[in-house]
Structure formats: structure tokens, C-alpha cells
Scaffold this active site. Structure first.
Site: not given
Length: 180
Positions: A5, A165, A168, A171
Site C-alpha cells: 500500500t 502506483g 511501486c 501499490t
């Protein structure tokens, strides 16, 4: 510990009006598999006066949320007093000191990171904080974008999380944002 996350908190003032936002992606990862793409890891607390978001173990994060929310209620929404008491209570319990989760909590005046070890950190600039596997990407992007005064706060949070996002693997870009 902090895989799966990215959470970004952002507070400040624009045009004489204070703002506070928190955003997070929706990805939940179990090992090397994505098991959910649209999870909600952010929430508002104390009559929509405080925002929060978590990264880490879901069960541990809910323990953090519950404990913090109870303290926040007892302090009648005073965020600063709540994080201090949270840390004091945290350090007394051996079980709690081993939780694998972190939280960002913020209101219009303060922004803090709460760790699963009982640490309380105020954001260096009292403006931007990020946690999770993509936290450093989101933090870097938010700091860079913050230097552009014309960018709306919601857009800054959204774009910073999109950058995280894209970089990663834990994410995604299924972004949710709450604001005060």
C-alpha cells in the site's frame, strides 16, 4: 512489513483556507499475489474532524485504529493530546509494541505518523506525510508538486499517489481520497 500500500497525508492552507486530505491506493497483497485491488485503507474519525490511513498488516492496523479512535474520543477530538496519550498507552503493552502497521492521522492543524512500535512522528514540515511501500515515492512527488502554488490539494494527492502506483509493485492506481 509495509508492503501492499501507499498512504499520503497532506495539509496546509490555500487562499486563506485550511485544508487536510488523505489518500491511499486500493491494493492488498498476500505474498506475491494481489488479492484485492479496491480496498479502503483511509477513514475519517471524530465527527469528520480527523483523517487517518494505514499501511501494514490489516489486523494490526485495525487494532491501531480502534485504540486511537477510543483515545481521540476521550480527548474530545484534540489530535495533539490524543497522539501523546496514544504513545504513552502503547508503550505500556508488550503485545501492542509488536504490531506490524503504521498510521497517518491529521486534521487542519497537525499531521502525525503513528508506528506499530508506539512512535509518534510529526511530519518534518507539518504538511506532508507518507507511509507504506510506495510512501517514499509519494512523499517525493508530493514535495515536488507542492512547490507549484496553482495545484489544487486534491490533485496533488491524486498525482503523487499515481506516481507511487507507477513505481511501486505493491501499490496500484485505484486511489481513494478523503478531505476536511
Amino acid at each position: 512489513m509495509f508492503e501492499a500500500t501507499t498512504i499520503l497525508g497532506y495539509r496546509g492552507e490555500m487562499g486563506g483556507k485550511k485544508f487536510a486530505l488523505i489518500g491511499g491506493d486500493g491494493q492488498v497483497t498476500l505474498g506475491n499475489c494481489v488479492v484485492k485491488a479496491n480496498a479502503t485503507k483511509i477513514r475519517s474519525l471524530y465527527h469528520n474532524q480527523v483523517l487517518s490511513g494505514f499501511a501494514g498488516s490489516t489486523a494490526d492496523a485495525f487494532s491501531l485504529f480502534d485504540m486511537f479512535e477510543r483515545i481521540l474520543e476521550s480527548k474530545k477530538g484534540d489530535l495533539f493530546k490524543s497522539v501523546v496519550d496514544f504513545s504513552k498507552e502503547w508503550r505500556k503493552d508488550k503485545y501492542l509494541r509488536r504490531l506490524e502497521a503504521m498510521m497517518i492521522v491529521l486534521n487542519l492543524d497537525h499531521i502525525f505518523i503513528l508506528s506499530g512500535t508506539g512512535d509518534v512522528l510529526e511530519a518534518e514540515d507539518n504538511k506532508i506525510a507518507a507511509i507504506g511501500s510506495g510512501g517514499n515515492y509519494a512523499l517525493s512527488a508530493a514535495r515536488a508538486l507542492d512547490s507549484f502554488a496553482h495545484l489544487e490539494p486534491r490533485k496533488l494527492v491524486e498525482e503523487s499517489l499515481k506516481i507511487a502506483g507507477d513505481l511501486c509493485i505493491y501499490t496500484n492506481t485505484n486511489i481513494k481520497i478523503l478531505e476536511l
